[in-house]
Scaffold this motif. Structure first.
Motif, PDB file in Angstrom:
ATOM      1  N   GLU A 191       0.809  -1.213   0.000  1.00 17.08           N
ATOM      2  CA  GLU A 191       0.000   0.000   0.000  1.00 17.08           C
ATOM      3  C   GLU A 191       0.845   1.268   0.000  1.00 17.08           C
ATOM      4  O   GLU A 191       0.532   2.219  -0.694  1.00 17.08           O
ATOM      5  N   PHE A 192       1.928   1.276   0.782  1.00 17.31           N
ATOM      6  CA  PHE A 192       2.718   2.493   0.966  1.00 17.31           C
ATOM      7  C   PHE A 192       4.103   2.427   0.336  1.00 17.31           C
ATOM      8  O   PHE A 192       4.855   3.392   0.416  1.00 17.31           O
ATOM      9  N   GLY A 193       4.459   1.300  -0.244  1.00 18.51           N
ATOM     10  CA  GLY A 193       5.783   1.130  -0.827  1.00 18.51           C
ATOM     11  C   GLY A 193       6.767   0.638   0.215  1.00 18.51           C
ATOM     12  O   GLY A 193       6.590   0.848   1.399  1.00 18.51           O
ATOM     13  N   LYS A 194       7.807  -0.037  -0.261  1.00 16.70           N
ATOM     14  CA  LYS A 194       8.833  -0.547   0.648  1.00 16.70           C
ATOM     15  C   LYS A 194       9.610   0.623   1.222  1.00 16.70           C
ATOM     16  O   LYS A 194       9.970   1.544   0.490  1.00 16.70           O
ATOM     17  N   PRO A 195       9.865   0.607   2.526  1.00 15.43           N
ATOM     18  CA  PRO A 195      10.677   1.679   3.119  1.00 15.43           C
ATOM     19  C   PRO A 195      12.106   1.615   2.589  1.00 15.43           C
ATOM     20  O   PRO A 195      12.603   0.535   2.267  1.00 15.43           O
ATOM     21  N   ILE A 196      12.757   2.754   2.528  1.00 10.20           N
ATOM     22  CA  ILE A 196      14.107   2.830   1.984  1.00 10.20           C
ATOM     23  C   ILE A 196      15.157   2.386   3.005  1.00 10.20           C
ATOM     24  O   ILE A 196      16.248   2.018   2.652  1.00 10.20           O
ATOM     25  N   SER A 197      14.785   2.361   4.284  1.00 13.58           N
ATOM     26  CA  SER A 197      15.767   2.055   5.344  1.00 13.58           C
ATOM     27  C   SER A 197      16.474   0.761   5.206  1.00 13.58           C
ATOM     28  O   SER A 197      16.323  -0.136   4.597  1.00 13.58           O
TER      29      SER A 197
END
Length: 55
Positions: free
Chosen positions: A49-55
């Motif tokens: 839903e929100f995209g994979k986090p970049i961390s």
């Protein structure tokens, strides 16, 4: 590697936001996320839903 359960705070930290903001994101998208720990299946739903986090 197998994913593990995470807390809402852990997922929020991945996005660089607070757990409260993450809850607001859920409300805005009308996602019904169960209370308690987030299973790998629920995490995948969040990441879709929100995209994979970049961390």
């Amino acid at each position: 590697m197998k994913q593990k359960v995470k807390t809402r705070q852990q997922v929020a930290d991945e996005y660089g936001i607070s757990a409260r903001t993450l809850s607001r994101w859920f409300q805005n998208k009308k996602l019904r996320i169960p209370k308690g720990l987030l299973s790998p299946k629920v995490q995948e739903l969040i990441y879709q839903e929100f995209g994979k986090p970049i961390s």
